[in-house]
Design a protein around this motif. Structure first.
Motif, PDB file in Angstrom:
ATOM      1  N   LYS A 110      11.349   5.232  16.325  1.00 35.80           N
ATOM      2  CA  LYS A 110      10.582   5.282  15.077  1.00 35.80           C
ATOM      3  C   LYS A 110      11.437   4.839  13.909  1.00 35.80           C
ATOM      4  CE  LYS A 110       6.896   8.674  15.731  1.00 35.80           C
ATOM      5  NZ  LYS A 110       5.848   7.825  15.149  1.00 35.80           N
ATOM      6  N   ILE A 111      10.793   4.166  12.966  1.00 38.23           N
ATOM      7  CA  ILE A 111      11.491   3.680  11.784  1.00 38.23           C
ATOM      8  C   ILE A 111      11.942   4.870  10.945  1.00 38.23           C
ATOM      9  CG2 ILE A 111      11.216   2.307   9.682  1.00 38.23           C
ATOM     10  CD1 ILE A 111       9.060   0.698  11.241  1.00 38.23           C
ATOM     11  N   GLY A 112      13.192   4.853  10.498  1.00 41.60           N
ATOM     12  CA  GLY A 112      13.737   5.960   9.727  1.00 41.60           C
ATOM     13  C   GLY A 112      13.224   5.951   8.299  1.00 41.60           C
ATOM     14  N   ASP A 113      14.020   5.416   7.398  1.00 36.86           N
ATOM     15  CA  ASP A 113      13.613   5.334   5.995  1.00 36.86           C
ATOM     16  C   ASP A 113      12.582   4.217   5.851  1.00 36.86           C
ATOM     17  OD1 ASP A 113      13.326   5.357   3.301  1.00 36.86           O
ATOM     18  OD2 ASP A 113      15.318   4.549   2.849  1.00 36.86           O
ATOM     19  N   ALA A 114      11.346   4.600   5.586  1.00 40.52           N
ATOM     20  CA  ALA A 114      10.257   3.635   5.565  1.00 40.52           C
ATOM     21  C   ALA A 114       9.906   3.161   4.163  1.00 40.52           C
ATOM     22  CB  ALA A 114       9.016   4.244   6.227  1.00 40.52           C
ATOM     23  N   ALA A 115      10.697   3.517   3.176  1.00 47.74           N
ATOM     24  CA  ALA A 115      10.336   3.240   1.780  1.00 47.74           C
ATOM     25  C   ALA A 115      10.073   1.760   1.520  1.00 47.74           C
ATOM     26  CB  ALA A 115      11.431   3.755   0.854  1.00 47.74           C
ATOM     27  N   SER A 116      10.806   0.878   2.196  1.00 48.76           N
ATOM     28  CA  SER A 116      10.647  -0.561   1.945  1.00 48.76           C
ATOM     29  C   SER A 116       9.774  -1.251   2.996  1.00 48.76           C
ATOM     30  CB  SER A 116      12.031  -1.239   1.909  1.00 48.76           C
ATOM     31  OG  SER A 116      12.687  -1.084   3.164  1.00 48.76           O
ATOM     32  N   ASP A 117       9.115  -0.465   3.841  1.00 47.05           N
ATOM     33  CA  ASP A 117       8.296  -1.026   4.914  1.00 47.05           C
ATOM     34  C   ASP A 117       6.968  -1.554   4.386  1.00 47.05           C
ATOM     35  OD1 ASP A 117      10.350  -0.297   6.514  1.00 47.05           O
ATOM     36  OD2 ASP A 117       9.262   1.225   7.643  1.00 47.05           O
ATOM     37  N   MET A 118       6.187  -2.153   5.287  1.00 46.93           N
ATOM     38  CA  MET A 118       4.914  -2.768   4.903  1.00 46.93           C
ATOM     39  C   MET A 118       3.805  -2.334   5.856  1.00 46.93           C
ATOM     40  SD  MET A 118       5.983  -4.696   2.358  1.00 46.93           S
ATOM     41  CE  MET A 118       4.692  -5.885   2.004  1.00 46.93           C
ATOM     42  N   PHE A 119       2.582  -2.389   5.358  1.00 47.16           N
ATOM     43  CA  PHE A 119       1.389  -2.230   6.187  1.00 47.16           C
ATOM     44  C   PHE A 119       0.684  -3.588   6.270  1.00 47.16           C
ATOM     45  CE2 PHE A 119       0.644   2.504   4.964  1.00 47.16           C
ATOM     46  CZ  PHE A 119       1.585   2.900   5.913  1.00 47.16           C
ATOM     47  N   ILE A 120       0.431  -4.057   7.494  1.00 52.35           N
ATOM     48  CA  ILE A 120      -0.409  -5.238   7.691  1.00 52.35           C
ATOM     49  C   ILE A 120      -1.806  -4.714   8.004  1.00 52.35           C
ATOM     50  CG2 ILE A 120      -0.822  -7.305   9.064  1.00 52.35           C
ATOM     51  CD1 ILE A 120       2.153  -7.406   9.696  1.00 52.35           C
ATOM     52  N   VAL A 121      -2.727  -4.877   7.072  1.00 59.85           N
ATOM     53  CA  VAL A 121      -4.099  -4.397   7.256  1.00 59.85           C
ATOM     54  C   VAL A 121      -4.906  -5.512   7.914  1.00 59.85           C
ATOM     55  CG1 VAL A 121      -6.129  -3.405   6.159  1.00 59.85           C
ATOM     56  CG2 VAL A 121      -3.859  -2.952   5.209  1.00 59.85           C
ATOM     57  N   THR A 122      -5.444  -5.230   9.088  1.00 60.07           N
ATOM     58  CA  THR A 122      -6.139  -6.243   9.868  1.00 60.07           C
ATOM     59  C   THR A 122      -7.643  -6.003   9.897  1.00 60.07           C
ATOM     60  OG1 THR A 122      -5.879  -4.982  11.933  1.00 60.07           O
ATOM     61  CG2 THR A 122      -4.128  -6.543  11.355  1.00 60.07           C
ATOM     62  N   ASN A 123      -8.355  -7.066  10.243  1.00 59.10           N
ATOM     63  CA  ASN A 123      -9.798  -6.962  10.467  1.00 59.10           C
ATOM     64  C   ASN A 123     -10.151  -7.804  11.682  1.00 59.10           C
ATOM     65  OD1 ASN A 123     -12.648  -8.455   9.902  1.00 59.10           O
ATOM     66  ND2 ASN A 123     -12.724  -6.315   9.254  1.00 59.10           N
ATOM     67  N   PHE A 124     -10.535  -7.160  12.756  1.00 58.09           N
ATOM     68  CA  PHE A 124     -11.041  -7.855  13.940  1.00 58.09           C
ATOM     69  C   PHE A 124     -11.924  -6.880  14.709  1.00 58.09           C
ATOM     70  CE2 PHE A 124      -6.723  -6.321  14.924  1.00 58.09           C
ATOM     71  CZ  PHE A 124      -6.964  -5.499  16.012  1.00 58.09           C
ATOM     72  N   ASN A 125     -12.818  -7.432  15.513  1.00 59.77           N
ATOM     73  CA  ASN A 125     -13.792  -6.615  16.242  1.00 59.77           C
ATOM     74  C   ASN A 125     -14.529  -5.648  15.316  1.00 59.77           C
ATOM     75  OD1 ASN A 125     -13.496  -7.742  18.774  1.00 59.77           O
ATOM     76  ND2 ASN A 125     -11.939  -6.287  19.433  1.00 59.77           N
ATOM     77  N   LYS A 126     -14.791  -6.120  14.077  1.00 57.56           N
ATOM     78  CA  LYS A 126     -15.521  -5.331  13.079  1.00 57.56           C
ATOM     79  C   LYS A 126     -14.818  -4.018  12.746  1.00 57.56           C
ATOM     80  CE  LYS A 126     -20.082  -7.247  14.010  1.00 57.56           C
ATOM     81  NZ  LYS A 126     -21.502  -6.964  14.254  1.00 57.56           N
ATOM     82  N   LEU A 127     -13.477  -4.040  12.789  1.00 60.00           N
ATOM     83  CA  LEU A 127     -12.705  -2.832  12.561  1.00 60.00           C
ATOM     84  C   LEU A 127     -11.521  -3.143  11.656  1.00 60.00           C
ATOM     85  CD1 LEU A 127     -12.608   0.152  13.665  1.00 60.00           C
ATOM     86  CD2 LEU A 127     -10.939  -0.696  15.320  1.00 60.00           C
ATOM     87  N   ASN A 128     -11.260  -2.261  10.699  1.00 61.45           N
ATOM     88  CA  ASN A 128     -10.094  -2.388   9.822  1.00 61.45           C
ATOM     89  C   ASN A 128      -9.023  -1.399  10.272  1.00 61.45           C
ATOM     90  OD1 ASN A 128     -11.255  -4.333   8.040  1.00 61.45           O
ATOM     91  ND2 ASN A 128     -12.435  -2.705   7.065  1.00 61.45           N
ATOM     92  N   VAL A 129      -7.838  -1.924  10.598  1.00 58.64           N
ATOM     93  CA  VAL A 129      -6.722  -1.096  11.050  1.00 58.64           C
ATOM     94  C   VAL A 129      -5.452  -1.602  10.394  1.00 58.64           C
ATOM     95  CG1 VAL A 129      -5.379  -0.314  13.029  1.00 58.64           C
ATOM     96  CG2 VAL A 129      -7.825  -0.705  13.293  1.00 58.64           C
ATOM     97  N   ALA A 130      -4.561  -0.678   9.994  1.00 62.59           N
ATOM     98  CA  ALA A 130      -3.275  -1.059   9.418  1.00 62.59           C
ATOM     99  C   ALA A 130      -2.173  -0.864  10.453  1.00 62.59           C
ATOM    100  CB  ALA A 130      -2.976  -0.232   8.174  1.00 62.59           C
ATOM    101  N   PHE A 131      -1.223  -1.806  10.478  1.00 61.72           N
ATOM    102  CA  PHE A 131      -0.072  -1.708  11.377  1.00 61.72           C
ATOM    103  C   PHE A 131       1.194  -1.566  10.535  1.00 61.72           C
ATOM    104  CE2 PHE A 131      -3.330  -3.690  13.890  1.00 61.72           C
ATOM    105  CZ  PHE A 131      -3.163  -3.141  15.154  1.00 61.72           C
TER     106      PHE A 131
END
Length: 303
Positions: A76-97
């Protein structure tokens, strides 16, 4: 950061967003991305799958966040302060990675995408849909649909939607399929067979499908061999949009119905498909409607 699909329709190109998880680099088709956001602290969900980090609420919508490090078997990522969320849309669903960082966008041809062999995706268990070399680095394009469907199978093909079609009369109308996922190909074929369609030919990508059509053209038996084409969009060598463009630009083939069956069918991609002449476009959870669409298109051709 907002993203947009700037490519013309049917050019057989895609834009890949390169991103990092830990020290490893991966890719995702920009067509799947809704937006990219800075990391936000999520709210844990009780008894959720271990890969689901939690939920957050950008604007007025609750979105689940999947921790890609956990999905990939990494710490698991430790300090996540500078991390990003990739928000996706496929199969009629919105999910963030949840990823460590975003590197940039690359425009490449599907011809340059290499399909992983069985050593990478043994028995279909791998998470790579393609590999591409960019600036001397090998970028692995991840199978985001598989990640989500493993967490919640209801987001994938709903085979229960076609169970009521069992027992229909046999239909010999020949159907040609272009789908690079062996698992999805098998499920689509099973679905069609339950609905009575038994004359089915499967190809692994748009290029193989186009080559097959060329063989039929040379033999002069296209109408005997193909009554309908079903194609995915994302495929190595040749994507479904380029395949559709080739079929609909050919005077001898353009009467053949083309059904785009893809996780990427959203409003923007639907407009592209319409411009290219696709006769029907369905998202992969709509497999029950796929049979209905084929029924109608084949019946119209046979009149």
């Amino acid at each position: 950061m907002e993203t947009g699909i700037l490519l013309e329709s049917g050019t057989n190109e895609l834009e890949i967003l390169e991103f990092r998880v830990g020290d490893n680099y991966y890719g995702i088709n920009v067509a799947k991305i809704r937006e990219i956001l800075c990391y936000q602290k999520t709210t844990p969900v009780p008894n959720a799958d271990a890969r689901v980090e939690g939920i957050f609420m950008p604007r007025d919508e609750v979105i689940s966040v999947i921790d890609l490090a956990t999905c990939l078997g990494m710490p698991k990522i430790g300090d996540a302060a500078s991390d990003m969320f990739i928000v996706t849309n496929f199969n009629k669903l919105n999910v963030a990675f949840h990823v460590s960082a975003v590197s940039g966008i690359h425009r490449v041809s599907w011809e340059d995408i290499i399909k992983p062999d069985s050593t990478v995706n043994a028995a279909g268990a791998g998470m790579a849909t393609g590999i591409v070399q960019i600036d001397g680095r090998l970028i692995i394009i991840l199978d985001f649909e598989k990640i989500v469907s493993e967490i919640n199978p209801e987001t994938g093909l709903k085979m229960s939607d076609v169970q009521h079609m069992r027992g229909r009369s046999r239909n010999e109308a020949p159907i040609l399929i272009a789908e690079d996922s062996a698992l999805l190909s098998k499920m689509i074929v099973n679905c069609l067979e339950q609905a009575g369609y038994t004359n089915i030919t499967v190809t692994d990508n748009g290029k193989e499908c186009w080559d097959k059509l060329q063989q039929y053209l040379e033999a002069g038996n296209v109408d005997e061999k193909v009554a309908c084409v079903i194609t995915d969009i994302e495929m190595p060598q040749m994507d479904g949009h380029h395949l559709t463009k080739l079929i609909k630009s050919n005077d001898t083939l353009k009467h053949i119905p083309v059904v785009i069956f893809s996780s990427l069918v959203n409003a923007q991609m639907r407009r592209k498909g319409e411009q290219l002449g696709a006769d029907a476009q369905l998202s992969k959870p709509e497999i029950g409607q796929l049979v209905e669409a084929i029924d109608g298109l084949i019946a119209a051709v046979e009149k």
